[in-house]
Each structure stands twice: as C-alpha cells, then as structure tokens.
Design a protein around this motif. Structure first.
Motif, PDB file in Angstrom:
ATOM      1  N   PRO A  14     -13.725  99.143 -44.799  1.00  0.00           N
ATOM      2  CA  PRO A  14     -14.401  98.252 -45.737  1.00  0.00           C
ATOM      3  C   PRO A  14     -13.448  97.778 -46.828  1.00  0.00           C
ATOM      4  CG  PRO A  14     -15.119 100.521 -46.036  1.00  0.00           C
ATOM      5  CD  PRO A  14     -14.235 100.493 -44.831  1.00  0.00           C
ATOM      6  N   GLY A  15     -13.631  96.529 -47.204  1.00  0.00           N
ATOM      7  CA  GLY A  15     -12.800  95.974 -48.260  1.00  0.00           C
ATOM      8  C   GLY A  15     -11.503  95.361 -47.747  1.00  0.00           C
ATOM      9  N   GLN A  16     -11.178  95.584 -46.492  1.00  0.00           N
ATOM     10  CA  GLN A  16      -9.979  95.004 -45.924  1.00  0.00           C
ATOM     11  C   GLN A  16     -10.253  93.558 -45.527  1.00  0.00           C
ATOM     12  OE1 GLN A  16      -6.950  96.550 -45.454  1.00  0.00           O
ATOM     13  NE2 GLN A  16      -7.743  98.302 -46.535  1.00  0.00           N
ATOM     14  N   ALA A  17      -9.236  92.713 -45.605  1.00  0.00           N
ATOM     15  CA  ALA A  17      -9.385  91.326 -45.187  1.00  0.00           C
ATOM     16  C   ALA A  17      -9.556  91.272 -43.667  1.00  0.00           C
ATOM     17  CB  ALA A  17      -8.154  90.524 -45.607  1.00  0.00           C
ATOM     18  N   VAL A  18     -10.257  90.264 -43.213  1.00  0.00           N
ATOM     19  CA  VAL A  18     -10.451  90.061 -41.782  1.00  0.00           C
ATOM     20  C   VAL A  18      -9.120  89.622 -41.179  1.00  0.00           C
ATOM     21  CG1 VAL A  18     -11.666  88.701 -40.057  1.00  0.00           C
ATOM     22  CG2 VAL A  18     -12.854  89.423 -42.128  1.00  0.00           C
ATOM     23  N   SER A  19      -8.754  90.196 -40.045  1.00  0.00           N
ATOM     24  CA  SER A  19      -7.499  89.822 -39.387  1.00  0.00           C
ATOM     25  C   SER A  19      -7.788  88.915 -38.196  1.00  0.00           C
ATOM     26  CB  SER A  19      -6.749  91.062 -38.908  1.00  0.00           C
ATOM     27  OG  SER A  19      -7.374  91.606 -37.762  1.00  0.00           O
ATOM     28  N   CYS A  20      -6.797  88.127 -37.834  1.00  0.00           N
ATOM     29  CA  CYS A  20      -6.950  87.271 -36.659  1.00  0.00           C
ATOM     30  C   CYS A  20      -7.086  88.116 -35.398  1.00  0.00           C
ATOM     31  CB  CYS A  20      -5.777  86.305 -36.552  1.00  0.00           C
ATOM     32  SG  CYS A  20      -5.856  84.956 -37.766  1.00  0.00           S
ATOM     33  N   GLY A  21      -6.503  89.286 -35.380  1.00  0.00           N
ATOM     34  CA  GLY A  21      -6.661  90.171 -34.235  1.00  0.00           C
ATOM     35  C   GLY A  21      -8.113  90.546 -34.024  1.00  0.00           C
ATOM     36  N   VAL A  55     -14.734  96.376 -24.295  1.00  0.00           N
ATOM     37  CA  VAL A  55     -14.154  97.474 -25.082  1.00  0.00           C
ATOM     38  C   VAL A  55     -13.356  96.921 -26.257  1.00  0.00           C
ATOM     39  CG1 VAL A  55     -12.447  99.336 -25.023  1.00  0.00           C
ATOM     40  CG2 VAL A  55     -14.140  99.140 -23.202  1.00  0.00           C
ATOM     41  N   ILE A  56     -12.576  95.865 -26.020  1.00  0.00           N
ATOM     42  CA  ILE A  56     -11.793  95.256 -27.096  1.00  0.00           C
ATOM     43  C   ILE A  56     -12.720  94.714 -28.183  1.00  0.00           C
ATOM     44  CG2 ILE A  56     -10.280  93.309 -27.675  1.00  0.00           C
ATOM     45  CD1 ILE A  56      -8.938  93.763 -24.931  1.00  0.00           C
ATOM     46  N   ALA A  57     -13.795  94.046 -27.781  1.00  0.00           N
ATOM     47  CA  ALA A  57     -14.746  93.500 -28.755  1.00  0.00           C
ATOM     48  C   ALA A  57     -15.390  94.621 -29.570  1.00  0.00           C
ATOM     49  CB  ALA A  57     -15.815  92.676 -28.053  1.00  0.00           C
ATOM     50  N   ILE A  58     -15.763  95.699 -28.904  1.00  0.00           N
ATOM     51  CA  ILE A  58     -16.373  96.831 -29.610  1.00  0.00           C
ATOM     52  C   ILE A  58     -15.386  97.445 -30.586  1.00  0.00           C
ATOM     53  CG2 ILE A  58     -17.251  99.191 -29.288  1.00  0.00           C
ATOM     54  CD1 ILE A  58     -18.539  98.110 -26.656  1.00  0.00           C
ATOM     55  N   LEU A  59     -14.138  97.610 -30.155  1.00  0.00           N
ATOM     56  CA  LEU A  59     -13.119  98.171 -31.051  1.00  0.00           C
ATOM     57  C   LEU A  59     -12.884  97.271 -32.268  1.00  0.00           C
ATOM     58  CD1 LEU A  59     -10.522  99.535 -28.480  1.00  0.00           C
ATOM     59  CD2 LEU A  59     -12.097 100.860 -29.915  1.00  0.00           C
ATOM     60  N   ALA A  60     -12.946  95.969 -32.057  1.00  0.00           N
ATOM     61  CA  ALA A  60     -12.776  95.042 -33.185  1.00  0.00           C
ATOM     62  C   ALA A  60     -13.900  95.204 -34.192  1.00  0.00           C
ATOM     63  CB  ALA A  60     -12.716  93.607 -32.685  1.00  0.00           C
ATOM     64  N   VAL A  61     -15.112  95.335 -33.706  1.00  0.00           N
ATOM     65  CA  VAL A  61     -16.259  95.522 -34.601  1.00  0.00           C
ATOM     66  C   VAL A  61     -16.136  96.851 -35.338  1.00  0.00           C
ATOM     67  CG1 VAL A  61     -18.763  95.832 -34.700  1.00  0.00           C
ATOM     68  CG2 VAL A  61     -17.786  94.033 -33.278  1.00  0.00           C
ATOM     69  N   LYS A  91     -14.649  84.003 -44.792  1.00  0.00           N
ATOM     70  CA  LYS A  91     -15.044  82.835 -43.999  1.00  0.00           C
ATOM     71  C   LYS A  91     -13.849  81.919 -43.762  1.00  0.00           C
ATOM     72  CE  LYS A  91     -19.801  82.832 -45.590  1.00  0.00           C
ATOM     73  NZ  LYS A  91     -20.815  82.182 -46.411  1.00  0.00           N
ATOM     74  N   ARG A  92     -13.070  81.698 -44.800  1.00  0.00           N
ATOM     75  CA  ARG A  92     -11.890  80.848 -44.661  1.00  0.00           C
ATOM     76  C   ARG A  92     -10.855  81.500 -43.756  1.00  0.00           C
ATOM     77  NH1 ARG A  92     -11.296  78.500 -50.864  1.00  0.00           N
ATOM     78  NH2 ARG A  92     -13.169  77.202 -50.731  1.00  0.00           N
ATOM     79  N   GLY A  93     -10.701  82.810 -43.875  1.00  0.00           N
ATOM     80  CA  GLY A  93      -9.770  83.534 -43.013  1.00  0.00           C
ATOM     81  C   GLY A  93     -10.201  83.463 -41.555  1.00  0.00           C
ATOM     82  N   CYS A  94     -11.476  83.712 -41.300  1.00  0.00           N
ATOM     83  CA  CYS A  94     -12.000  83.612 -39.927  1.00  0.00           C
ATOM     84  C   CYS A  94     -11.829  82.202 -39.398  1.00  0.00           C
ATOM     85  CB  CYS A  94     -13.469  84.020 -39.878  1.00  0.00           C
ATOM     86  SG  CYS A  94     -13.767  85.784 -40.006  1.00  0.00           S
ATOM     87  N   CYS A  95     -12.106  81.220 -40.234  1.00  0.00           N
ATOM     88  CA  CYS A  95     -11.961  79.816 -39.844  1.00  0.00           C
ATOM     89  C   CYS A  95     -10.522  79.530 -39.415  1.00  0.00           C
ATOM     90  CB  CYS A  95     -12.360  78.909 -41.003  1.00  0.00           C
ATOM     91  SG  CYS A  95     -12.099  77.149 -40.704  1.00  0.00           S
ATOM     92  N   SER A  96      -9.558  79.988 -40.199  1.00  0.00           N
ATOM     93  CA  SER A  96      -8.141  79.764 -39.867  1.00  0.00           C
ATOM     94  C   SER A  96      -7.783  80.426 -38.544  1.00  0.00           C
ATOM     95  CB  SER A  96      -7.243  80.292 -40.981  1.00  0.00           C
ATOM     96  OG  SER A  96      -7.439  79.552 -42.159  1.00  0.00           O
ATOM     97  N   CYS A  97      -8.311  81.616 -38.323  1.00  0.00           N
ATOM     98  CA  CYS A  97      -8.046  82.330 -37.072  1.00  0.00           C
ATOM     99  C   CYS A  97      -8.664  81.596 -35.882  1.00  0.00           C
ATOM    100  CB  CYS A  97      -8.604  83.753 -37.142  1.00  0.00           C
ATOM    101  SG  CYS A  97      -7.805  84.806 -38.372  1.00  0.00           S
ATOM    102  N   ILE A  98      -9.897  81.136 -36.047  1.00  0.00           N
ATOM    103  CA  ILE A  98     -10.588  80.406 -34.978  1.00  0.00           C
ATOM    104  C   ILE A  98      -9.852  79.102 -34.681  1.00  0.00           C
ATOM    105  CG2 ILE A  98     -12.701  79.148 -34.388  1.00  0.00           C
ATOM    106  CD1 ILE A  98     -14.220  81.371 -35.995  1.00  0.00           C
ATOM    107  N   LYS A  99      -9.442  78.402 -35.721  1.00  0.00           N
ATOM    108  CA  LYS A  99      -8.730  77.139 -35.548  1.00  0.00           C
ATOM    109  C   LYS A  99      -7.414  77.368 -34.805  1.00  0.00           C
ATOM    110  CE  LYS A  99      -6.958  73.264 -38.288  1.00  0.00           C
ATOM    111  NZ  LYS A  99      -6.877  72.705 -39.647  1.00  0.00           N
TER     112      LYS A  99
END
Length: 117
Positions: A21-28, A8-14, A70-78
């Motif tokens: 749209p147009g919002q930056a990707v969050s680490c959450g 459910v959390i994964a679905i809500l994130a998607v 991509k850089r934002g996601c990378c920072s979150c993953i790291k």
C-alpha cells in the motif's frame, strides 16, 4: 496452459498492489493485469473479452484510485497499446464497457494522460 500462466500473472499483479500500500502503480502491474486482453484487442480473440481479461480491467481500475495513479496507469496502457501495431482501436475503446467496468482511463494510443483527473 498459457491461460493458466496468464491468470497466475494477473493474480500476482493484484496481490502485489495490495501487498504494497502507498506504492505507485507500476507498468509491470498494469501490463500483467491486461495481458489476457491482447487476443481480444488484436482481433484474434473473438467479439468479446475473456473473463480473465475483464478481471484484469477491473484490477487496473482498482489500482487507479488517485489522480497520480490514474495518470500512471494511463501512461502504461498507452505505452502497451503502442507496442501492438495490430491493436484494434474500436476494441480498445470498447473494452471497459464490454467488461462492465466504468473506467476513468481510456484504452488508447493517443490519449493525453496529463488531462486525466
């Protein structure tokens, strides 16, 4: 029950990604998508990632369309990878391939996210 909550959390994130749209990707969003991968990445989930994990990996790939994303996601993953001392580096590096997803973002504690194009 735990798997249902994670799904459910994964679905809500998607949904959140597509609803704004147009919002930056969050680490959450990234963290929620990859929560199902923790057991695999720490060696407690067998030799293969779960379908829910692979769905999360695909969701992160879909979130990361621009260089900034991509850089934002990378920072979150790291950051997430560094929170788990027992994370298996080999499992992390093989995760996209095992899920059949070609990612421009490495799953690593040491990647230089500023070098991602």
């Amino acid at each position: 029950m735990k798997a249902a909550v994670v799904a459910v959390i994964a679905i809500l994130a998607v949904i959140a990604v597509f609803a704004q749209p147009g919002q930056a990707v969050s680490c959450g969003q990234v963290d929620a998508a990859l929560v199902p991968c923790i057991s695999y990445l720490t060696g407690r989930g067998g030799d293969s990632p779960s379908p829910a994990c692979c769905s999360g990996v695909k969701a992160v790939k879909d979130m990361a369309q621009t260089t900034a994303d991509k850089r934002g996601c990378c920072s979150c993953i790291k950051a997430a990878a560094n929170r788990y001392a027992d994370l298996k580096d080999a499992a992390a590096q093989s995760l996209p391939t095992k899920c059949g997803v070609q990612m421009d973002i490495p799953v690593s504690r040491t990647v230089d996210c500023d070098k991602i194009n």
